[in-house]
Write a protein that holds these residues in place. Structure first.
Motif, PDB file in Angstrom:
ATOM      1  N   GLU A   1      -1.717   1.179 -12.123  1.00 13.12           N
ATOM      2  CA  GLU A   1      -2.381   1.550 -12.535  1.00 13.12           C
ATOM      3  C   GLU A   1      -3.899   0.932 -12.299  1.00 13.12           C
ATOM      4  O   GLU A   1      -3.900   0.262 -11.873  1.00 13.12           O
ATOM      5  CB  GLU A   1      -2.594   1.570 -14.172  1.00 13.12           C
ATOM      6  CG  GLU A   1      -3.500   2.474 -14.849  1.00 13.12           C
ATOM      7  CD  GLU A   1      -3.355   2.529 -16.190  1.00 13.12           C
ATOM      8  OE1 GLU A   1      -4.402   3.429 -16.766  1.00 13.12           O
ATOM      9  OE2 GLU A   1      -2.354   2.481 -16.785  1.00 13.12           O
ATOM     10  N   GLY A   2      -4.665   1.657 -11.777  1.00  9.07           N
ATOM     11  CA  GLY A   2      -5.890   1.059 -10.992  1.00  9.07           C
ATOM     12  C   GLY A   2      -5.892   0.872 -10.069  1.00  9.07           C
ATOM     13  O   GLY A   2      -7.227   0.516  -9.317  1.00  9.07           O
ATOM     14  N   PHE A   3      -4.826   1.115  -9.318  1.00 11.45           N
ATOM     15  CA  PHE A   3      -4.696   0.010  -7.951  1.00 11.45           C
ATOM     16  C   PHE A   3      -4.327   1.346  -7.171  1.00 11.45           C
ATOM     17  O   PHE A   3      -4.791   0.612  -5.706  1.00 11.45           O
ATOM     18  CB  PHE A   3      -3.693  -1.052  -8.324  1.00 11.45           C
ATOM     19  CG  PHE A   3      -3.759  -1.678  -6.543  1.00 11.45           C
ATOM     20  CD1 PHE A   3      -4.834  -2.872  -6.266  1.00 11.45           C
ATOM     21  CD2 PHE A   3      -2.427  -2.015  -6.496  1.00 11.45           C
ATOM     22  CE1 PHE A   3      -4.275  -3.662  -5.387  1.00 11.45           C
ATOM     23  CE2 PHE A   3      -2.655  -2.561  -5.138  1.00 11.45           C
ATOM     24  CZ  PHE A   3      -2.956  -4.056  -4.565  1.00 11.45           C
ATOM     25  N   GLY A   4      -2.562   1.298  -7.561  1.00 14.54           N
ATOM     26  CA  GLY A   4      -1.508   1.803  -5.999  1.00 14.54           C
ATOM     27  C   GLY A   4      -0.555   1.298  -6.022  1.00 14.54           C
ATOM     28  O   GLY A   4      -0.513   0.245  -6.778  1.00 14.54           O
ATOM     29  N   LEU A   5      -0.082   1.841  -5.161  1.00 14.41           N
ATOM     30  CA  LEU A   5       1.314   1.671  -5.118  1.00 14.41           C
ATOM     31  C   LEU A   5       1.310   0.181  -3.975  1.00 14.41           C
ATOM     32  O   LEU A   5       0.699  -0.786  -3.285  1.00 14.41           O
ATOM     33  CB  LEU A   5       1.730   1.903  -3.691  1.00 14.41           C
ATOM     34  CG  LEU A   5       3.150   2.391  -3.063  1.00 14.41           C
ATOM     35  CD1 LEU A   5       4.132   2.720  -4.656  1.00 14.41           C
ATOM     36  CD2 LEU A   5       3.794   2.689  -1.476  1.00 14.41           C
ATOM     37  N   ILE A   6       2.398  -0.515  -5.186  1.00 14.31           N
ATOM     38  CA  ILE A   6       2.539  -1.719  -4.611  1.00 14.31           C
ATOM     39  C   ILE A   6       3.999  -1.642  -2.949  1.00 14.31           C
ATOM     40  O   ILE A   6       5.271  -1.393  -3.016  1.00 14.31           O
ATOM     41  CB  ILE A   6       3.304  -3.476  -5.608  1.00 14.31           C
ATOM     42  CG1 ILE A   6       2.468  -2.948  -7.132  1.00 14.31           C
ATOM     43  CG2 ILE A   6       3.501  -4.447  -4.649  1.00 14.31           C
ATOM     44  CD1 ILE A   6       1.282  -3.664  -6.023  1.00 14.31           C
ATOM     45  N   LYS A   7       3.782  -1.665  -1.847  1.00 10.58           N
ATOM     46  CA  LYS A   7       4.424  -1.552  -0.591  1.00 10.58           C
ATOM     47  C   LYS A   7       5.142  -3.006  -0.219  1.00 10.58           C
ATOM     48  O   LYS A   7       5.663  -2.017   0.675  1.00 10.58           O
ATOM     49  CB  LYS A   7       3.572  -0.893   0.222  1.00 10.58           C
ATOM     50  CG  LYS A   7       2.225  -1.276   0.350  1.00 10.58           C
ATOM     51  CD  LYS A   7       1.805  -0.213   1.760  1.00 10.58           C
ATOM     52  CE  LYS A   7       0.770  -0.087   2.519  1.00 10.58           C
ATOM     53  NZ  LYS A   7       0.285   0.407   3.540  1.00 10.58           N
ATOM     54  N   ASP A   8       3.904  -3.711  -0.325  1.00 11.30           N
ATOM     55  CA  ASP A   8       4.305  -5.441   1.007  1.00 11.30           C
ATOM     56  C   ASP A   8       4.224  -6.671   0.196  1.00 11.30           C
ATOM     57  O   ASP A   8       3.058  -6.259  -0.819  1.00 11.30           O
ATOM     58  CB  ASP A   8       4.191  -4.759   2.390  1.00 11.30           C
ATOM     59  CG  ASP A   8       3.064  -4.534   2.004  1.00 11.30           C
ATOM     60  OD1 ASP A   8       2.181  -4.710   1.360  1.00 11.30           O
ATOM     61  OD2 ASP A   8       2.641  -3.761   3.374  1.00 11.30           O
ATOM     62  N   SER A   9       4.095  -7.800   1.275  1.00  8.67           N
ATOM     63  CA  SER A   9       3.728  -8.273  -0.106  1.00  8.67           C
ATOM     64  C   SER A   9       2.537  -8.771   0.115  1.00  8.67           C
ATOM     65  O   SER A   9       1.601  -9.296  -1.062  1.00  8.67           O
ATOM     66  CB  SER A   9       4.366 -10.202   1.164  1.00  8.67           C
ATOM     67  OG  SER A   9       4.065 -10.151   2.842  1.00  8.67           O
ATOM     68  N   GLU A  10       2.027  -8.259   0.899  1.00  8.14           N
ATOM     69  CA  GLU A  10       0.157  -7.767   1.394  1.00  8.14           C
ATOM     70  C   GLU A  10      -0.313  -7.515   0.224  1.00  8.14           C
ATOM     71  O   GLU A  10      -1.538  -7.792  -0.731  1.00  8.14           O
ATOM     72  CB  GLU A  10      -0.192  -7.681   3.060  1.00  8.14           C
ATOM     73  CG  GLU A  10      -2.239  -7.594   2.991  1.00  8.14           C
ATOM     74  CD  GLU A  10      -3.020  -6.986   2.348  1.00  8.14           C
ATOM     75  OE1 GLU A  10      -4.101  -7.308   1.972  1.00  8.14           O
ATOM     76  OE2 GLU A  10      -2.629  -5.742   1.782  1.00  8.14           O
ATOM     77  N   SER A  11      -0.054  -5.823  -0.188  1.00  5.50           N
ATOM     78  CA  SER A  11      -0.714  -5.774  -1.040  1.00  5.50           C
ATOM     79  C   SER A  11       0.058  -5.819  -2.847  1.00  5.50           C
ATOM     80  O   SER A  11      -0.963  -5.817  -3.760  1.00  5.50           O
ATOM     81  CB  SER A  11       0.014  -4.174  -1.124  1.00  5.50           C
ATOM     82  OG  SER A  11       1.656  -3.887  -1.455  1.00  5.50           O
ATOM     83  N   LEU A  12       1.235  -6.893  -2.817  1.00  4.34           N
ATOM     84  CA  LEU A  12       1.115  -7.239  -3.820  1.00  4.34           C
ATOM     85  C   LEU A  12       0.477  -8.389  -4.106  1.00  4.34           C
ATOM     86  O   LEU A  12      -0.013  -8.971  -5.388  1.00  4.34           O
ATOM     87  CB  LEU A  12       2.733  -8.378  -4.140  1.00  4.34           C
ATOM     88  CG  LEU A  12       3.067  -9.034  -5.137  1.00  4.34           C
ATOM     89  CD1 LEU A  12       2.908  -8.277  -6.557  1.00  4.34           C
ATOM     90  CD2 LEU A  12       4.565  -9.324  -5.083  1.00  4.34           C
ATOM     91  N   CYS A  13      -0.099  -9.328  -3.208  1.00  3.99           N
ATOM     92  CA  CYS A  13      -1.289 -10.289  -3.627  1.00  3.99           C
ATOM     93  C   CYS A  13      -2.028 -10.069  -4.006  1.00  3.99           C
ATOM     94  O   CYS A  13      -3.306 -10.588  -4.438  1.00  3.99           O
ATOM     95  CB  CYS A  13      -0.924 -11.327  -2.279  1.00  3.99           C
ATOM     96  SG  CYS A  13       0.779 -12.511  -1.886  1.00  3.99           S
ATOM     97  N   ARG A  14      -2.552  -9.091  -3.150  1.00  5.08           N
ATOM     98  CA  ARG A  14      -4.134  -8.404  -3.351  1.00  5.08           C
ATOM     99  C   ARG A  14      -3.846  -8.054  -5.090  1.00  5.08           C
ATOM    100  O   ARG A  14      -5.093  -8.270  -5.836  1.00  5.08           O
ATOM    101  CB  ARG A  14      -4.213  -6.820  -2.199  1.00  5.08           C
ATOM    102  CG  ARG A  14      -4.893  -7.307  -1.584  1.00  5.08           C
ATOM    103  CD  ARG A  14      -5.249  -6.298  -0.356  1.00  5.08           C
ATOM    104  NE  ARG A  14      -4.483  -4.994   0.191  1.00  5.08           N
ATOM    105  CZ  ARG A  14      -3.720  -3.798  -0.657  1.00  5.08           C
ATOM    106  NH1 ARG A  14      -5.202  -3.403  -1.855  1.00  5.08           N
ATOM    107  NH2 ARG A  14      -3.341  -2.876  -0.487  1.00  5.08           N
ATOM    108  N   PHE A  15      -3.101  -6.750  -5.269  1.00  8.10           N
ATOM    109  CA  PHE A  15      -2.383  -6.276  -6.847  1.00  8.10           C
ATOM    110  C   PHE A  15      -2.828  -7.947  -8.063  1.00  8.10           C
ATOM    111  O   PHE A  15      -3.925  -7.479  -8.379  1.00  8.10           O
ATOM    112  CB  PHE A  15      -1.747  -5.712  -6.690  1.00  8.10           C
ATOM    113  CG  PHE A  15      -1.466  -5.702  -8.884  1.00  8.10           C
ATOM    114  CD1 PHE A  15      -1.780  -4.625  -8.661  1.00  8.10           C
ATOM    115  CD2 PHE A  15       0.330  -6.573  -9.336  1.00  8.10           C
ATOM    116  CE1 PHE A  15      -1.896  -4.655 -10.995  1.00  8.10           C
ATOM    117  CE2 PHE A  15      -0.074  -6.421 -10.402  1.00  8.10           C
ATOM    118  CZ  PHE A  15      -0.674  -5.456 -11.021  1.00  8.10           C
ATOM    119  N   LEU A  16      -2.011  -8.757  -7.502  1.00 10.66           N
ATOM    120  CA  LEU A  16      -2.242 -10.354  -8.557  1.00 10.66           C
ATOM    121  C   LEU A  16      -4.049 -11.283  -8.083  1.00 10.66           C
ATOM    122  O   LEU A  16      -4.128 -11.395  -8.989  1.00 10.66           O
ATOM    123  CB  LEU A  16      -1.512 -10.870  -7.933  1.00 10.66           C
ATOM    124  CG  LEU A  16       0.128 -11.374  -8.292  1.00 10.66           C
ATOM    125  CD1 LEU A  16       0.997 -11.972  -7.577  1.00 10.66           C
ATOM    126  CD2 LEU A  16       0.252 -10.271  -9.549  1.00 10.66           C
TER     127      LEU A  16
END
Length: 277
Positions: free
Chosen positions: A211-226
């Protein structure tokens, strides 16, 4: 760097289920008459894997069957290792001294990262050739860094008591992280035997919506989310050729790591694994 030297890098995949250790059969199947250099890192960055002597001996036998193949052995984490694991220097194996270039330095065991002091050991003619290039790029290590290196060597074999205390602290942090991340749903772990990194498989979270971030699609997006949600900096695994994983460094105090783990757990509550572990 390989491409700058007009070489073609061939990346051999490893797997978390095998502690990210190279399969000798795969190595042999990929070698040919054009193969010139095998690069090995043990203890490993980013996985913390340590190659057991028996496996290195198998690899050495394969190298022995390819007379034009050299080995570049990165051993900079050799003194950061957790019992019962032990370090074996590749050049010490039968017939490998003349075939091995050993890379090492002061950055890791002596916590001298910013001093930029390292070294190469190998047959004189190879080292002399490397020296010709080195002298035209960096000239040499600063006198201050060299003095610091002498002081580090004065601590005794493997850094003596000072490094031993540091390694015990690293092991305590590793054990804490392995236990806590092991409790997270969908996370796969290979327990590090050396260095100070965890390379964790978080791919079961890919496909989740934050929520408020978008799709977690790979390692880069997961790290950006965290980073955004938990204010914890991690390194995407795709930087190391494995997009399923993320790298966590435990070269920080235990209280800092404890706070980071709690923040990560809190951030992941909303991300139920999209794929069963």
């Amino acid at each position: 760097m390989a491409r700058l030297a007009d070489a073609k890098p061939v990346i051999l995949p490893t797997h978390i289920s095998e502690n990210f250790l190279l399969d000798p059969k795969l190595l042999e199947s990929e070698l040919n008459e054009k193969s010139r250099l095998l690069i090995i890192c043990s203890p490993s960055n980013p996985t913390g894997s340590v190659y057991p002597r028996k496996l290195l001996e198998e690899i050495a036998q394969i190298v022995g069957r390819h007379p034009r193949l050299l080995v570049l052995s990165d051993e900079i984490y050799e003194h950061i290792i957790y019992a019962p694991a032990t370090h074996t220097s590749f050049a010490s194996l039968p017939g490998m001294w003349e075939r091995t270039l050993t890379v090492n330095g002061f950055s890791k065991a002596f916590a001298m990262t910013g001093w930029r002091l390292g070294y190469l050991a190998g047959p004189k003619h190879f080292v002399a050739a490397c020296g010709k290039i080195q002298s035209q790029s960096t000239s040499g290590a600063s006198s201050i860094a060299q003095k610091a290196g002498v002081a580090a060597l004065g601590l005794g074999y493997a850094g003596g008591e000072a490094v031993s205390i540091m390694v015990k602290a690293f092991q305590e942090r590793r054990d804490y992280l392995v236990k806590n991340f092991g409790e997270l749903e969908g996370v796969k772990i290979s327990e590090p035997k050396g260095a100070f990194y965890l390379f964790l498989d978080f791919s079961s979270y890919y496909g989740a919506e934050a929520e408020g971030f978008g799709l977690i699609k790979d390692s880069e997006s997961l790290c950006r989310f965290l980073l955004d949600d938990a204010q914890v900096a991690l390194v995407p695994g795709d930087a190391f050729g494995n997009d399923s994983c993320i790298r966590i460094s435990y070269a920080a105090s235990l209280p800092t790591l404890q706070a980071a783990v709690e923040r990560i757990k809190k951030a992941l509550i909303s991300l139920r694994p999209a794929v069963p572990a």
